[in-house]
Scaffold this active site. Structure first.
Site: not given
Ligand code: CS2
Ligand code: MG
Length: 402
Positions: A37, A122, A147, A159, A210, A212, A236, A262, A283, A312, A316, A339, A402
């Site tokens: 990504n 999600h 989630r 996020y 998450d 993040h 996560e 991830e 993950r 993960h 993407d 996921e 991020w």
């Molecule tokens: C994430 C993703 O799915 C997840 O848990 O953390 O959305 C992640 O931000 C993206 O795959 C980044 O490309």
């Molecule tokens: Mg994640």
């Protein structure tokens, strides 16, 4: 059997994808995903300019040898670009082998260990109320694990919370946008969110969250401790994982299970995390961690330490990766959860697939190989468009994770 041709396609049906096709002298072809990504073209060039010329004439059944040739043979090891490129080749070779032997890839990985693969979806909302509505909607769809992310009072964006309801895509076309962040506001809001979700939906449903990569270890420890009464399935990416030892501190303070990986691209990113039992779920995913060949090694190593998988599966990762993940999840012993972020309809149309969702579980289907195809003609209508993940700044302007 010999590899006669291999090429990369970059298309954007809803979002960008890098797809590898490997052809053989027996008319069988295999598909692989190399999407990274925001850095898609780097993997495409790595494949086209450096890897694919070395594949022509090789026996596609020699998956381990080709993997070692691309990993050790490059001299420069690991890293997301290299490992995504190797993964694309690896997936395509497993696909070819399955098709040639007329069997689904899960049979080549050890055979079925379970009937279905439990997936989590999600749910999100701009505030707690909206998040609760979204949880209700996903529960109704049959998901057994959800989630939950919600907007944080005082922050314009965060996020995991989409701009519109129902669909969430982190990468945006054009140059990177900027999000804002303040840890204290976030830490104050999350326990209240989960208190409410448990109050409304009870104990039966699995709940995940998450972070993040946004917390320090001691902040993550505080969050894990405060979430204990709500029995989460996991938190996560509580903290960035370059310093694996950071997880020791989180572990000492909380029984909330921890998932990470991830962004990992090899076993070595998780070596200390696993052997010290600082995490509960790994993950790492097929596309970014060197394909099925390497992911199987990670899972087998994790199994020795009671660590389960939780691959993960964001949008993407193309449907080719999703198919590969579902074969893997079906076969390995220490599967935890998968996921599931459904792809846009345009994406699904370009990648017809055998896998499907039913009552909270996903199934890889029983077609030979990965059970995935690629409609190149349709794909040619969706040209690559530059897109990036957002970057994040604290309210004082400091750039942060991020
Ligand atoms: C994430 C993703 O799915 C997840 O848990 O953390 O959305 C992640 O931000 C993206 O795959 C980044 O490309
Ligand atoms: Mg994640």
């Amino acid at each position: 059997m010999k590899i006669t041709n291999a090429y990369v396609n970059i298309c954007s049906p809803g979002r960008n994808f890098v797809t590898l096709k490997i052809e053989t002298d027996q008319g069988i072809y295999g598909l692989g995903d190399g999407t990274l990504n925001g850095r898609e073209l780097a993997v495409a060039s790595y494949l086209t300019d450096h890897v694919l010329p070395c594949l022509i004439g090789r026996d596609p059944f020699q998956i381990e040898d080709i993997w070692q040739y691309l990993y050790r043979g490059a001299y420069w090891r690991r890293g997301p670009v290299t490992m995504s490129a190797i993964a694309a080749v690896d997936m395509a070779l497993w696909d070819i082998k399955g098709k040639a032997l007329h069997t689904p890839v899960y049979n080549l990985l050890g055979g079925r260990s379970r009937q279905g693969v439990m997936v989590y979806c999600h749910a999100f909302g701009k505030d707690i109320h909206a998040a609760l509505e979204d949880v209700a909607k996903h529960k109704e769809m049959g998901y057994r694990a959800i989630r939950v992310q919600s907007g944080v009072p005082g922050l314009k964006s965060t996020y995991g919370v989409g701009k519109t309801t129902g669909y969430y895509e982190p990468a945006e076309r054009g140059l990177p946008t900027e999000y804002e962040w303040e840890t204290e506001s976030y830490l104050r809001s999350v326990p209240g969110l989960f208190a409410k979700v448990r109050e409304v939906f009870g104990e039966e449903i699995h709940l995940l969250h998450d972070c993040h990569h946004r917390l320090t270890p001691i902040e993550a420890a505080r969050l894990g401790k405060e979430l204990e009464p709500f029995h989460l399935f996991w938190i996560e990416d509580p903290t960035p994982a370059e310093l694996q030892e950071g997880f020791k501190l989180i572990r000492q303070h909380t029984t909330t299970p921890i998932a990470v990986g991830e962004v990992f691209n090899s076993l070595w990113d998780a070596h200390d995390l696993i052997r010290n039992q600082w995490i509960d779920y790994i993950r790492a995913t097929v596309v970014h961690a060197g394909g099925l060949t390497h992911l199987k090694k990670i899972a087998d190593f994790a199994d020795l330490y009671h660590v389960k998988t939780g691959c993960h599966g964001a949008t993407d990762l193309s449907p080719v990766s999703m198919a590969a993940a579902l074969h893997f999840d079906t076969a390995i012993h220490n599967f935890g959860i998968q996921e599931h972020m459904p792809h846009a309809a345009e994406t699904d149309a370009v990648f017809p697939h055998a896998y499907f969702f039913k009552d909270g579980y996903m199934y890889p289907g029983d077609k030979p190989g990965l059970g995935i195809d690629f409609d190149e003609k349709l794909a040619s209508q969706y040209e690559y468009q530059r897109a990036y993940l957002p970057v994040n700044r604290r309210q004082d302007g400091t750039l942060t994770d991020w």
